[in-house]
Design an enzyme around this catalytic site. Structure first.
Site, mmCIF file in Angstrom:
data_model
loop_
_atom_site.group_PDB
_atom_site.id
_atom_site.type_symbol
_atom_site.label_atom_id
_atom_site.label_comp_id
_atom_site.label_asym_id
_atom_site.label_seq_id
_atom_site.Cartn_x
_atom_site.Cartn_y
_atom_site.Cartn_z
ATOM 1 N N ASP A 1 25.909 -5.389 -6.782
ATOM 2 C CA ASP A 1 24.981 -6.325 -6.962
ATOM 3 C C ASP A 1 23.501 -5.527 -7.059
ATOM 4 O OD1 ASP A 1 26.527 -8.413 -7.061
ATOM 5 O OD2 ASP A 1 26.683 -8.403 -5.175
ATOM 6 N N LYS B 1 22.765 -3.541 -11.817
ATOM 7 C CA LYS B 1 23.331 -2.555 -12.697
ATOM 8 C C LYS B 1 23.190 -3.124 -14.180
ATOM 9 C CE LYS B 1 27.140 -1.876 -10.534
ATOM 10 N NZ LYS B 1 27.018 -2.877 -9.127
ATOM 11 N N GLY C 1 30.141 -8.785 -11.263
ATOM 12 C CA GLY C 1 29.238 -9.759 -12.244
ATOM 13 C C GLY C 1 28.255 -9.046 -12.479
HETATM 14 P P1 IMP Z 1 37.474 -7.553 -4.204
HETATM 15 O O1 IMP Z 1 37.131 -6.490 -4.945
HETATM 16 O O2 IMP Z 1 37.621 -8.912 -4.642
HETATM 17 O O3 IMP Z 1 38.872 -7.118 -3.566
HETATM 18 O O4 IMP Z 1 36.623 -7.634 -2.857
HETATM 19 C C1 IMP Z 1 36.559 -6.584 -1.833
HETATM 20 C C2 IMP Z 1 35.096 -6.650 -1.148
HETATM 21 O O5 IMP Z 1 34.243 -6.192 -2.237
HETATM 22 C C3 IMP Z 1 34.326 -7.985 -0.902
HETATM 23 O O6 IMP Z 1 33.680 -7.817 0.112
HETATM 24 C C4 IMP Z 1 33.757 -8.216 -2.230
HETATM 25 O O7 IMP Z 1 32.675 -9.336 -1.634
HETATM 26 C C5 IMP Z 1 33.032 -7.007 -2.564
HETATM 27 N N1 IMP Z 1 32.926 -6.989 -3.883
HETATM 28 C C6 IMP Z 1 33.905 -6.863 -5.036
HETATM 29 N N2 IMP Z 1 33.185 -6.908 -6.057
HETATM 30 C C7 IMP Z 1 31.861 -6.961 -5.993
HETATM 31 C C8 IMP Z 1 30.820 -6.747 -6.777
HETATM 32 O O8 IMP Z 1 30.816 -6.840 -8.201
HETATM 33 N N3 IMP Z 1 29.421 -7.142 -6.390
HETATM 34 C C9 IMP Z 1 29.442 -7.269 -5.105
HETATM 35 N N4 IMP Z 1 30.368 -7.005 -4.013
HETATM 36 C C10 IMP Z 1 31.829 -7.193 -4.659
HETATM 37 MG MG MG Z 2 27.144 -8.054 -9.309
#
Ligand code: IMP
Ligand code: MG
Length: 430
Positions: free
Chosen positions: A13, A16, A40
Protein backbone atom coordinates in the site's frame (compact mmCIF):
# COMPACT_ATOMS: atom_id res chain seq x y z
CA UNK A 1 14.31 1.94 -17.96
CA UNK A 2 15.39 -1.21 -19.94
CA UNK A 3 14.22 -3.55 -17.15
CA UNK A 4 13.05 -1.75 -14.04
CA UNK A 5 11.72 -3.47 -10.95
CA UNK A 6 9.28 -1.57 -8.74
CA UNK A 7 8.93 -2.87 -5.20
CA UNK A 8 7.29 -1.71 -2.01
CA UNK A 9 9.66 -0.78 0.81
CA UNK A 10 7.19 -1.02 3.68
CA UNK A 11 4.07 -3.12 4.31
CA UNK A 12 2.44 -2.77 0.88
CA UNK A 13 0.00 0.00 0.00
CA UNK A 14 2.87 2.40 -0.65
CA UNK A 15 1.20 3.65 -3.82
CA UNK A 16 3.02 1.29 -6.19
CA UNK A 17 0.06 1.20 -8.60
CA UNK A 18 0.30 4.93 -9.14
CA UNK A 19 4.11 4.83 -9.61
CA UNK A 20 3.90 1.84 -12.00
CA UNK A 21 1.24 3.66 -13.98
CA UNK A 22 3.49 6.74 -14.11
CA UNK A 23 6.50 4.70 -15.29
CA UNK A 24 4.39 2.54 -17.62
CA UNK A 25 4.23 5.49 -19.96
CA UNK A 26 7.73 4.56 -21.13
CA UNK A 27 7.32 0.78 -20.89
CA UNK A 28 6.51 -1.81 -23.54
CA UNK A 29 5.73 -4.52 -21.01
CA UNK A 30 4.47 -4.63 -17.41
CA UNK A 31 5.04 -7.93 -15.60
CA UNK A 32 3.71 -9.14 -12.26
CA UNK A 33 6.02 -11.63 -10.53
CA UNK A 34 4.70 -12.29 -7.01
CA UNK A 35 1.65 -12.30 -4.77
CA UNK A 36 -1.87 -12.80 -5.99
CA UNK A 37 -5.29 -11.26 -5.52
CA UNK A 38 -4.20 -10.12 -2.04
CA UNK A 39 -2.66 -7.13 -3.83
CA UNK A 40 -4.67 -4.01 -4.50
CA UNK A 41 -3.15 -1.54 -6.91
CA UNK A 42 -5.06 1.70 -7.28
CA UNK A 43 -4.74 3.76 -10.43
CA UNK A 44 -6.44 7.00 -11.33
CA UNK A 45 -6.98 7.89 -14.99
CA UNK A 46 -8.68 11.25 -15.39
CA UNK A 47 -11.53 11.06 -12.88
CA UNK A 48 -11.75 7.27 -13.05
CA UNK A 49 -10.39 5.06 -10.27
CA UNK A 50 -9.33 1.48 -10.95
CA UNK A 51 -8.32 -1.06 -8.30
CA UNK A 52 -6.52 -4.09 -9.72
CA UNK A 53 -5.74 -7.22 -7.78
CA UNK A 54 -4.37 -9.55 -10.43
CA UNK A 55 -4.27 -7.54 -13.63
CA UNK A 56 -0.92 -5.78 -14.12
CA UNK A 57 -1.14 -2.00 -13.90
CA UNK A 58 -0.30 -1.42 -17.57
CA UNK A 59 -3.50 -3.06 -18.77
CA UNK A 60 -5.23 0.25 -19.47
CA UNK A 61 -2.54 1.21 -21.98
CA UNK A 62 -3.22 -0.37 -25.36
CA UNK A 63 0.36 -0.56 -26.56
CA UNK A 64 1.68 -2.05 -23.33
CA UNK A 65 1.77 -5.85 -22.99
CA UNK A 66 0.93 -7.19 -19.53
CA UNK A 67 2.30 -10.41 -18.10
CA UNK A 68 1.23 -12.38 -15.07
CA UNK A 69 4.35 -14.37 -14.30
CA UNK A 70 4.95 -17.82 -12.86
CA UNK A 71 5.55 -16.38 -9.37
CA UNK A 72 1.97 -15.16 -9.05
CA UNK A 73 -0.84 -17.32 -7.67
CA UNK A 74 -3.96 -16.83 -9.77
CA UNK A 75 -7.54 -17.02 -8.61
CA UNK A 76 -9.31 -17.61 -11.94
CA UNK A 77 -12.67 -16.40 -10.67
CA UNK A 78 -11.17 -13.12 -9.47
CA UNK A 79 -9.09 -12.65 -12.62
CA UNK A 80 -12.07 -13.24 -14.92
CA UNK A 81 -14.15 -10.81 -12.87
CA UNK A 82 -11.44 -8.17 -13.20
CA UNK A 83 -11.12 -8.71 -16.93
CA UNK A 84 -14.90 -8.40 -17.34
CA UNK A 85 -15.16 -5.28 -15.19
CA UNK A 86 -12.28 -3.62 -17.03
CA UNK A 87 -13.85 -4.48 -20.39
CA UNK A 88 -17.18 -3.06 -19.22
CA UNK A 89 -15.35 0.22 -18.63
CA UNK A 90 -14.20 0.37 -22.23
CA UNK A 91 -10.79 -1.34 -22.17
CA UNK A 92 -10.49 -4.41 -24.39
CA UNK A 93 -7.85 -6.29 -22.24
CA UNK A 94 -6.31 -7.90 -25.29
CA UNK A 95 -2.84 -7.06 -24.02
CA UNK A 96 -2.58 -9.81 -21.40
CA UNK A 97 -0.47 -12.96 -21.12
CA UNK A 98 -0.57 -15.45 -18.26
CA UNK A 99 2.21 -17.88 -17.37
CA UNK A 100 1.43 -21.53 -17.90
CA UNK A 101 3.53 -22.21 -14.78
CA UNK A 102 1.62 -19.91 -12.43
CA UNK A 103 -0.22 -21.72 -9.67
CA UNK A 104 -3.99 -21.59 -9.30
CA UNK A 105 -5.82 -20.48 -6.16
CA UNK A 106 -8.69 -22.91 -5.63
CA UNK A 107 -11.84 -22.41 -3.54
CA UNK A 108 -10.44 -24.81 -0.92
CA UNK A 109 -7.45 -22.51 -0.49
CA UNK A 110 -9.77 -19.69 0.52
CA UNK A 111 -11.57 -21.99 2.97
CA UNK A 112 -8.27 -23.17 4.47
CA UNK A 113 -6.98 -19.59 4.72
CA UNK A 114 -9.88 -18.74 7.04
CA UNK A 115 -9.53 -21.93 9.09
CA UNK A 116 -5.76 -21.57 9.49
CA UNK A 117 -6.11 -17.95 10.59
CA UNK A 118 -8.60 -18.93 13.27
CA UNK A 119 -6.40 -21.74 14.58
CA UNK A 120 -3.26 -19.62 14.55
CA UNK A 121 -4.71 -17.11 17.01
CA UNK A 122 -2.06 -14.53 17.84
CA UNK A 123 0.28 -16.01 15.23
CA UNK A 124 -2.18 -15.13 12.45
CA UNK A 125 -1.16 -12.31 10.13
CA UNK A 126 -4.69 -11.05 9.64
CA UNK A 127 -4.63 -12.24 6.04
CA UNK A 128 -6.76 -10.95 3.18
CA UNK A 129 -8.52 -14.37 3.19
CA UNK A 130 -7.83 -14.70 -0.54
CA UNK A 131 -6.30 -18.18 -0.13
CA UNK A 132 -2.78 -16.92 -0.72
CA UNK A 133 -0.99 -18.82 2.06
CA UNK A 134 -2.60 -22.20 1.32
CA UNK A 135 -1.98 -21.77 -2.44
CA UNK A 136 1.74 -21.17 -1.85
CA UNK A 137 1.78 -24.04 0.67
CA UNK A 138 0.47 -26.30 -2.10
CA UNK A 139 3.00 -24.93 -4.58
CA UNK A 140 5.90 -25.77 -2.26
CA UNK A 141 4.24 -28.98 -1.04
CA UNK A 142 3.72 -30.04 -4.66
CA UNK A 143 -0.04 -30.34 -4.33
CA UNK A 144 -0.53 -27.39 -6.64
CA UNK A 145 -2.54 -26.99 -9.81
CA UNK A 146 -0.86 -24.80 -12.40
CA UNK A 147 -2.37 -22.81 -15.24
CA UNK A 148 -1.19 -25.48 -17.72
CA UNK A 149 -3.30 -27.97 -15.74
CA UNK A 150 -6.31 -25.68 -15.48
CA UNK A 151 -6.57 -25.49 -19.26
CA UNK A 152 -6.13 -29.26 -19.71
CA UNK A 153 -9.40 -30.90 -18.56
CA UNK A 154 -7.97 -34.42 -18.39
CA UNK A 155 -5.09 -33.42 -16.16
CA UNK A 156 -7.30 -31.11 -14.12
CA UNK A 157 -9.81 -33.89 -13.41
CA UNK A 158 -7.11 -36.40 -12.50
CA UNK A 159 -5.36 -33.97 -10.16
CA UNK A 160 -8.57 -32.84 -8.47
CA UNK A 161 -9.56 -36.47 -7.90
CA UNK A 162 -6.39 -36.96 -5.86
CA UNK A 163 -6.21 -33.58 -4.18
CA UNK A 164 -9.83 -32.83 -3.21
CA UNK A 165 -10.21 -35.74 -0.75
CA UNK A 166 -6.97 -34.69 0.94
CA UNK A 167 -8.21 -31.10 1.26
CA UNK A 168 -11.53 -32.38 2.60
CA UNK A 169 -9.70 -34.25 5.35
CA UNK A 170 -7.65 -31.17 6.10
CA UNK A 171 -10.77 -28.99 6.38
CA UNK A 172 -12.29 -31.49 8.80
CA UNK A 173 -9.09 -31.79 10.81
CA UNK A 174 -9.10 -27.99 11.14
CA UNK A 175 -12.66 -28.12 12.44
CA UNK A 176 -14.29 -26.82 9.26
CA UNK A 177 -17.73 -27.93 8.11
CA UNK A 178 -17.44 -27.04 4.40
CA UNK A 179 -18.07 -29.89 1.96
CA UNK A 180 -16.10 -30.00 -1.26
CA UNK A 181 -17.91 -31.40 -4.29
CA UNK A 182 -15.22 -32.71 -6.67
CA UNK A 183 -17.52 -32.85 -9.71
CA UNK A 184 -18.91 -29.36 -9.24
CA UNK A 185 -15.43 -28.05 -8.55
CA UNK A 186 -14.07 -29.66 -11.71
CA UNK A 187 -16.91 -28.30 -13.83
CA UNK A 188 -16.41 -24.78 -12.48
CA UNK A 189 -12.62 -24.74 -12.81
CA UNK A 190 -12.72 -26.33 -16.25
CA UNK A 191 -15.01 -23.50 -17.39
CA UNK A 192 -12.61 -20.91 -15.96
CA UNK A 193 -9.75 -22.66 -17.74
CA UNK A 194 -11.56 -22.47 -21.04
CA UNK A 195 -12.10 -18.74 -20.66
CA UNK A 196 -8.51 -18.05 -19.63
CA UNK A 197 -6.82 -20.42 -22.11
CA UNK A 198 -6.34 -17.77 -24.84
CA UNK A 199 -4.13 -15.78 -22.45
CA UNK A 200 -1.99 -18.68 -21.21
CA UNK A 201 1.48 -19.09 -22.63
CA UNK A 202 5.16 -19.56 -21.76
CA UNK A 203 5.66 -15.99 -20.49
CA UNK A 204 9.29 -16.68 -19.59
CA UNK A 205 10.18 -17.43 -23.21
CA UNK A 206 8.06 -14.51 -24.41
CA UNK A 207 9.75 -12.09 -22.00
CA UNK A 208 13.24 -13.30 -22.81
CA UNK A 209 12.58 -12.67 -26.51
CA UNK A 210 11.19 -9.21 -25.71
CA UNK A 211 14.23 -8.31 -23.60
CA UNK A 212 16.57 -9.48 -26.36
CA UNK A 213 14.75 -7.08 -28.66
CA UNK A 214 15.45 -4.37 -26.08
CA UNK A 215 11.84 -3.90 -25.11
CA UNK A 216 11.42 -1.83 -21.97
CA UNK A 217 9.99 -3.92 -19.15
CA UNK A 218 8.54 -2.83 -15.85
CA UNK A 219 8.36 -5.48 -13.14
CA UNK A 220 5.44 -4.73 -10.87
CA UNK A 221 6.04 -5.95 -7.34
CA UNK A 222 3.10 -6.64 -5.06
CA UNK A 223 2.99 -6.16 -1.25
CA UNK A 224 6.20 -4.80 0.28
CA UNK A 225 9.61 -5.74 1.61
CA UNK A 226 8.41 -6.06 5.20
CA UNK A 227 5.67 -8.48 4.13
CA UNK A 228 8.17 -10.62 2.19
CA UNK A 229 8.22 -14.30 3.16
CA UNK A 230 12.04 -14.24 3.42
CA UNK A 231 12.85 -10.70 4.54
CA UNK A 232 9.61 -9.50 6.09
CA UNK A 233 8.23 -9.52 9.61
CA UNK A 234 7.73 -13.25 10.00
CA UNK A 235 5.09 -14.71 10.43
CA UNK A 236 3.09 -11.50 9.99
CA UNK A 237 3.69 -11.07 6.28
CA UNK A 238 2.55 -12.74 3.12
CA UNK A 239 3.62 -16.03 1.50
CA UNK A 240 5.67 -14.88 -1.47
CA UNK A 241 8.93 -13.04 -1.98
CA UNK A 242 8.32 -9.32 -2.40
CA UNK A 243 11.89 -8.10 -3.00
CA UNK A 244 13.54 -7.16 -6.28
CA UNK A 245 15.39 -10.46 -6.71
CA UNK A 246 12.03 -12.19 -6.91
CA UNK A 247 11.36 -10.40 -10.20
CA UNK A 248 13.84 -12.67 -12.00
CA UNK A 249 12.50 -15.87 -10.43
CA UNK A 250 8.83 -14.92 -10.60
CA UNK A 251 8.92 -13.71 -14.20
CA UNK A 252 11.29 -16.42 -15.40
CA UNK A 253 14.23 -14.38 -16.66
CA UNK A 254 17.92 -14.13 -15.78
CA UNK A 255 18.87 -11.55 -13.13
CA UNK A 256 21.35 -9.89 -15.51
CA UNK A 257 18.44 -8.20 -17.25
CA UNK A 258 17.42 -6.20 -14.19
CA UNK A 259 19.00 -2.78 -14.57
CA UNK A 260 17.04 -0.56 -12.18
CA UNK A 261 15.25 -1.09 -8.90
CA UNK A 262 12.83 1.59 -7.79
CA UNK A 263 11.56 1.27 -4.24
CA UNK A 264 8.29 2.92 -3.33
CA UNK A 265 7.88 4.36 0.16
CA UNK A 266 4.93 6.22 1.53
CA UNK A 267 5.90 9.44 3.35
CA UNK A 268 4.68 7.74 6.52
CA UNK A 269 4.06 4.08 7.40
CA UNK A 270 0.86 2.06 7.27
CA UNK A 271 -0.15 -1.54 7.46
CA UNK A 272 -3.25 -3.68 7.36
CA UNK A 273 -3.15 -6.83 9.43
CA UNK A 274 -1.38 -7.93 12.58
CA UNK A 275 2.22 -7.76 13.78
CA UNK A 276 4.73 -5.45 15.48
CA UNK A 277 4.86 -1.88 14.15
CA UNK A 278 7.41 0.20 16.10
CA UNK A 279 6.46 3.69 14.85
CA UNK A 280 2.70 3.06 15.07
CA UNK A 281 0.58 6.02 16.08
CA UNK A 282 -2.70 6.23 17.92
CA UNK A 283 -4.95 9.17 18.61
CA UNK A 284 -5.35 12.44 16.74
CA UNK A 285 -2.37 12.24 14.36
CA UNK A 286 -3.30 8.66 13.43
CA UNK A 287 -6.88 9.70 12.68
CA UNK A 288 -5.59 12.67 10.70
CA UNK A 289 -3.48 10.40 8.48
CA UNK A 290 -6.13 7.71 8.15
CA UNK A 291 -9.01 9.95 7.26
CA UNK A 292 -7.32 12.39 4.91
CA UNK A 293 -8.41 11.58 1.41
CA UNK A 294 -10.16 8.49 2.74
CA UNK A 295 -7.29 6.52 1.26
CA UNK A 296 -5.99 4.67 4.28
CA UNK A 297 -8.21 1.66 4.03
CA UNK A 298 -6.98 -1.63 2.53
CA UNK A 299 -7.69 -1.75 -1.22
CA UNK A 300 -8.50 -5.45 -1.05
CA UNK A 301 -10.27 -5.81 2.29
CA UNK A 302 -11.36 -2.24 3.16
CA UNK A 303 -9.93 -2.71 6.65
CA UNK A 304 -8.69 0.51 8.29
CA UNK A 305 -4.94 0.69 7.93
CA UNK A 306 -2.77 1.07 11.01
CA UNK A 307 -0.63 4.18 10.55
CA UNK A 308 2.61 5.54 11.98
CA UNK A 309 5.62 7.76 11.32
CA UNK A 310 8.13 6.97 8.61
CA UNK A 311 10.61 4.34 9.81
CA UNK A 312 14.14 4.61 8.44
CA UNK A 313 15.27 1.38 10.12
CA UNK A 314 12.76 -0.43 7.91
CA UNK A 315 13.75 1.57 4.86
CA UNK A 316 17.50 1.10 5.34
CA UNK A 317 17.02 -2.64 5.37
CA UNK A 318 14.69 -2.43 2.37
CA UNK A 319 17.27 -0.38 0.44
CA UNK A 320 19.83 -3.09 1.11
CA UNK A 321 17.85 -6.26 0.34
CA UNK A 322 16.39 -4.75 -2.84
CA UNK A 323 19.58 -3.10 -4.09
CA UNK A 324 17.71 0.10 -4.82
CA UNK A 325 18.87 2.43 -7.55
CA UNK A 326 16.10 4.94 -6.87
CA UNK A 327 13.25 5.74 -4.54
CA UNK A 328 9.74 7.06 -5.08
CA UNK A 329 8.14 8.83 -2.11
CA UNK A 330 4.35 8.95 -2.20
CA UNK A 331 1.53 10.67 -0.32
CA UNK A 332 3.40 13.82 0.66
CA UNK A 333 -0.02 15.45 0.37
CA UNK A 334 -1.48 13.16 3.02
CA UNK A 335 1.31 13.79 5.52
CA UNK A 336 0.41 17.49 5.46
CA UNK A 337 -1.33 19.91 7.77
CA UNK A 338 0.76 18.90 10.80
CA UNK A 339 2.93 21.37 12.77
CA UNK A 340 5.68 18.86 13.37
CA UNK A 341 6.42 15.52 11.76
CA UNK A 342 8.65 12.74 13.04
CA UNK A 343 10.91 10.20 11.39
CA UNK A 344 12.14 7.06 13.15
CA UNK A 345 15.92 6.93 12.74
CA UNK A 346 16.77 4.00 15.03
CA UNK A 347 15.41 1.62 17.67
CA UNK A 348 16.21 1.26 21.33
CA UNK A 349 15.32 -1.47 23.80
CA UNK A 350 16.06 -1.39 27.55
CA UNK A 351 19.74 -1.95 27.01
CA UNK A 352 20.65 -1.90 23.36
CA UNK A 353 20.44 0.41 20.37
CA UNK A 354 19.60 -1.07 16.97
CA UNK A 355 20.62 0.14 13.56
CA UNK A 356 19.48 -3.01 11.76
CA UNK A 357 16.00 -4.41 11.72
CA UNK A 358 15.83 -7.34 14.20
CA UNK A 359 14.73 -10.80 13.04
CA UNK A 360 13.18 -11.84 16.35
CA UNK A 361 9.58 -10.80 16.96
CA UNK A 362 10.27 -10.80 20.68
CA UNK A 363 13.10 -8.30 20.23
CA UNK A 364 11.18 -6.24 17.68
CA UNK A 365 8.16 -5.89 19.94
CA UNK A 366 10.44 -4.46 22.65
CA UNK A 367 11.97 -1.89 20.29
CA UNK A 368 11.09 1.75 20.83
CA UNK A 369 11.82 4.17 18.00
CA UNK A 370 14.29 7.01 18.27
CA UNK A 371 12.80 10.00 16.46
CA UNK A 372 14.04 13.01 14.57
CA UNK A 373 11.49 15.81 14.57
CA UNK A 374 11.07 18.08 11.56
CA UNK A 375 8.77 20.91 10.61
CA UNK A 376 5.48 19.99 8.91
CA UNK A 377 4.02 21.53 5.75
CA UNK A 378 0.61 22.95 4.99
CA UNK A 379 -2.36 21.10 3.67
CA UNK A 380 -2.92 22.14 0.05
CA UNK A 381 -5.74 21.42 -2.38
CA UNK A 382 -4.99 18.91 -5.12
CA UNK A 383 -4.84 21.62 -7.84
CA UNK A 384 -2.10 23.33 -5.89
CA UNK A 385 -0.05 20.11 -5.68
CA UNK A 386 -0.53 19.67 -9.42
CA UNK A 387 0.75 23.22 -10.00
CA UNK A 388 3.76 22.50 -7.78
CA UNK A 389 4.40 19.22 -9.62
CA UNK A 390 4.46 21.03 -12.95
CA UNK A 391 7.16 23.37 -11.62
CA UNK A 392 9.29 20.62 -10.06
CA UNK A 393 10.93 19.82 -6.74
CA UNK A 394 12.05 23.37 -6.02
CA UNK A 395 8.43 24.51 -5.85
CA UNK A 396 7.63 22.21 -2.90
CA UNK A 397 6.96 23.85 0.46
CA UNK A 398 10.37 24.14 2.11
CA UNK A 399 9.64 21.76 5.03
CA UNK A 400 8.50 19.07 2.59
CA UNK A 401 11.67 19.54 0.56
CA UNK A 402 13.75 19.22 3.73
CA UNK A 403 11.82 16.12 4.77
CA UNK A 404 12.59 14.45 1.44
CA UNK A 405 16.24 15.57 1.54
CA UNK A 406 16.60 14.09 5.03
CA UNK A 407 15.31 10.69 3.84
CA UNK A 408 17.65 10.78 0.87
CA UNK A 409 20.67 11.62 3.03
CA UNK A 410 19.85 8.79 5.45
CA UNK A 411 19.26 6.11 2.83
CA UNK A 412 21.95 7.23 0.40
CA UNK A 413 19.72 6.39 -2.54
CA UNK A 414 18.49 9.10 -4.91
CA UNK A 415 14.82 9.99 -4.62
CA UNK A 416 13.65 10.02 -8.21
CA UNK A 417 9.90 10.40 -7.95
CA UNK A 418 7.64 12.35 -5.61
CA UNK A 419 3.90 11.89 -5.55
CA UNK A 420 1.49 14.36 -4.04
CA UNK A 421 -1.86 12.99 -5.14
CA UNK A 422 -3.54 10.20 -7.02
CA UNK A 423 -3.60 11.84 -10.42
CA UNK A 424 -0.80 11.37 -12.91
CA UNK A 425 -0.30 15.15 -12.91
CA UNK A 426 0.48 15.29 -9.18
CA UNK A 427 3.85 13.65 -9.72
CA UNK A 428 7.40 14.98 -9.89
CA UNK A 429 9.89 12.73 -11.65
CA UNK A 430 11.70 11.95 -14.81
P1 IMP B 1 -2.10 -12.67 2.82
O1 IMP B 1 -1.12 -12.21 1.82
O2 IMP B 1 -3.54 -12.51 2.38
O3 IMP B 1 -1.82 -14.06 3.30
O4 IMP B 1 -1.97 -11.73 4.10
C1 IMP B 1 -0.80 -11.75 4.92
C2 IMP B 1 -0.50 -10.37 5.48
O5 IMP B 1 -0.09 -9.52 4.43
C3 IMP B 1 -1.69 -9.68 6.12
O6 IMP B 1 -1.21 -8.90 7.21
C4 IMP B 1 -2.23 -8.78 5.01
O7 IMP B 1 -2.93 -7.67 5.53
C5 IMP B 1 -0.93 -8.38 4.34
N1 IMP B 1 -1.08 -8.06 2.89
C6 IMP B 1 -1.14 -8.95 1.87
N2 IMP B 1 -1.22 -8.33 0.69
C7 IMP B 1 -1.19 -7.02 0.95
C8 IMP B 1 -1.20 -5.85 0.10
O8 IMP B 1 -1.24 -5.92 -1.12
N3 IMP B 1 -1.15 -4.64 0.74
C9 IMP B 1 -1.08 -4.56 2.09
N4 IMP B 1 -1.06 -5.61 2.91
C10 IMP B 1 -1.11 -6.83 2.35
MG1 MG C 1 -2.40 -2.09 -1.97
Amino acid sequence: MPATVVVGLQFGDEGKGKIIDFLADAADVVARFNGGANAGHTIQVGQDLYAFHLLPSGVLRKRTMNLVGNGVVIDPEQLLKEIEETRARGHPVKNLLISDRAHVVMPYHRILDGLEEKLKGNLGAGTTLRGIGPAFEDKVGRFGIRMCDLIDPEVLRAKLQKIVPIKQRLIEAYGGTERLDPDALFAQEEAYGKQLAPFVTDTSAWLDAALRKRKRVLFEGAQGTHLCIDHGIYPFGTSSDCVAGAAAVGAGIGPQYLTEVVGVAKAFTSRVGAGPFPTELEGAVAEHLRERGGGEYGTTTRRPRRVGWLDLVMLRMAARVNGLTGIAVTKLDVLAGLDRVRIGVGYRTNGAAFKEFPASMRVLSQCRPVYRELKGWPDLPEEEWVRIAAKGKRALPEPARKYVAFIESQLKVPIRILSMGRSRAATIGR
